[in-house]
Motif scaffolding. Structure first.
Motif, PDB file in Angstrom:
ATOM      1  N   LEU A  59       0.836  -1.191   0.000  1.00  0.00           N
ATOM      2  CA  LEU A  59       0.000   0.000   0.000  1.00  0.00           C
ATOM      3  C   LEU A  59       0.874   1.245   0.000  1.00  0.00           C
ATOM      4  O   LEU A  59       1.924   1.270   0.647  1.00  0.00           O
ATOM      5  N   GLU A  62      -0.376   7.111   0.893  1.00  0.00           N
ATOM      6  CA  GLU A  62      -1.703   7.725   0.753  1.00  0.00           C
ATOM      7  C   GLU A  62      -2.793   6.717   1.079  1.00  0.00           C
ATOM      8  O   GLU A  62      -3.770   7.029   1.762  1.00  0.00           O
ATOM      9  N   GLU A  63      -2.636   5.490   0.582  1.00  0.00           N
ATOM     10  CA  GLU A  63      -3.623   4.442   0.864  1.00  0.00           C
ATOM     11  C   GLU A  63      -3.613   4.060   2.340  1.00  0.00           C
ATOM     12  O   GLU A  63      -4.669   3.818   2.931  1.00  0.00           O
ATOM     13  N   GLU A  66      -5.487   6.703   4.176  1.00  0.00           N
ATOM     14  CA  GLU A  66      -6.930   6.504   3.975  1.00  0.00           C
ATOM     15  C   GLU A  66      -7.423   5.303   4.786  1.00  0.00           C
ATOM     16  O   GLU A  66      -8.463   5.351   5.423  1.00  0.00           O
ATOM     17  N   PHE A  67      -6.648   4.231   4.746  1.00  0.00           N
ATOM     18  CA  PHE A  67      -7.015   2.991   5.430  1.00  0.00           C
ATOM     19  C   PHE A  67      -7.142   3.205   6.935  1.00  0.00           C
ATOM     20  O   PHE A  67      -8.009   2.639   7.580  1.00  0.00           O
ATOM     21  N   LYS A  92     -14.314   1.093   2.504  1.00  0.00           N
ATOM     22  CA  LYS A  92     -13.066   1.572   1.890  1.00  0.00           C
ATOM     23  C   LYS A  92     -11.926   0.595   2.173  1.00  0.00           C
ATOM     24  O   LYS A  92     -11.144   0.267   1.277  1.00  0.00           O
ATOM     25  N   ILE A  96      -9.707  -1.508  -0.568  1.00  0.00           N
ATOM     26  CA  ILE A  96      -8.243  -1.445  -0.633  1.00  0.00           C
ATOM     27  C   ILE A  96      -7.637  -2.838  -0.503  1.00  0.00           C
ATOM     28  O   ILE A  96      -6.779  -3.236  -1.296  1.00  0.00           O
TER      29      ILE A  96
END
Length: 137
Positions: A59, A62-63, A66-67, A92, A96
């Motif tokens: 990941l 940024e992911e 978000e995660f 979300k 992912i």
């Protein structure tokens, strides 16, 4: 309370990386001692290990941000919060992780193929070294 060096040893992340994650918002700033030195709780170390595992999955930062936006959702649910409160977050996270699972499965198939080819070559080389290999007709 643990120092940044102790956290670094336990997580495998350098102090520089920990400070960088803090700077870009992937990691919340820890408590500080009177002189400004960072101190971490066991809970924060667990969270950092979770971040590290997400990074190892591939990941992006940024992911990961978000995660982890809503913190440790599983812990909150275990403490009695209604899972329905986290539906967008859970959706979300599912999106992912599903994407990365597909990527990992594709890599696994590629590795399985490479392992098979390597075993075949190895068998041929072992036979050649014994002098008992016969070329196909």
């Amino acid at each position: 309370m643990l120092t940044i060096s102790q956290v670094s040893e336990r997580t495998g992340l350098t102090p520089y990386t920990l400070r960088y994650y803090e700077k870009i918002g992937v990691l919340k700033g820890p408590s500080r001692r009177e002189g400004g030195a960072r101190t971490y709780t066991e809970s924060e170390v667990s969270y950092i290990q979770c971040l590290n595992n997400l990074k190892k999955l591939g990941l992006s930062l940024e992911e990961i941000t978000e995660f982890t936006r809503d913190g440790c959702v599983m812990e909150k649910i275990q403490l009695g919060e209604d899972p329905a409160n986290f539906t967008p977050t859970l959706n979300k996270r599912t999106e992912i992780l599903s994407k990365y699972l597909l990527d990992l499965e594709a890599k696994q198939q590629e590795l399985d193929h490479m392992i098979s080819l390597t075993k075949e070559k190895l068998a041929v080389y072992l036979e050649l070294s014994k002098g008992s290999y016969e070329a196909p007709i």
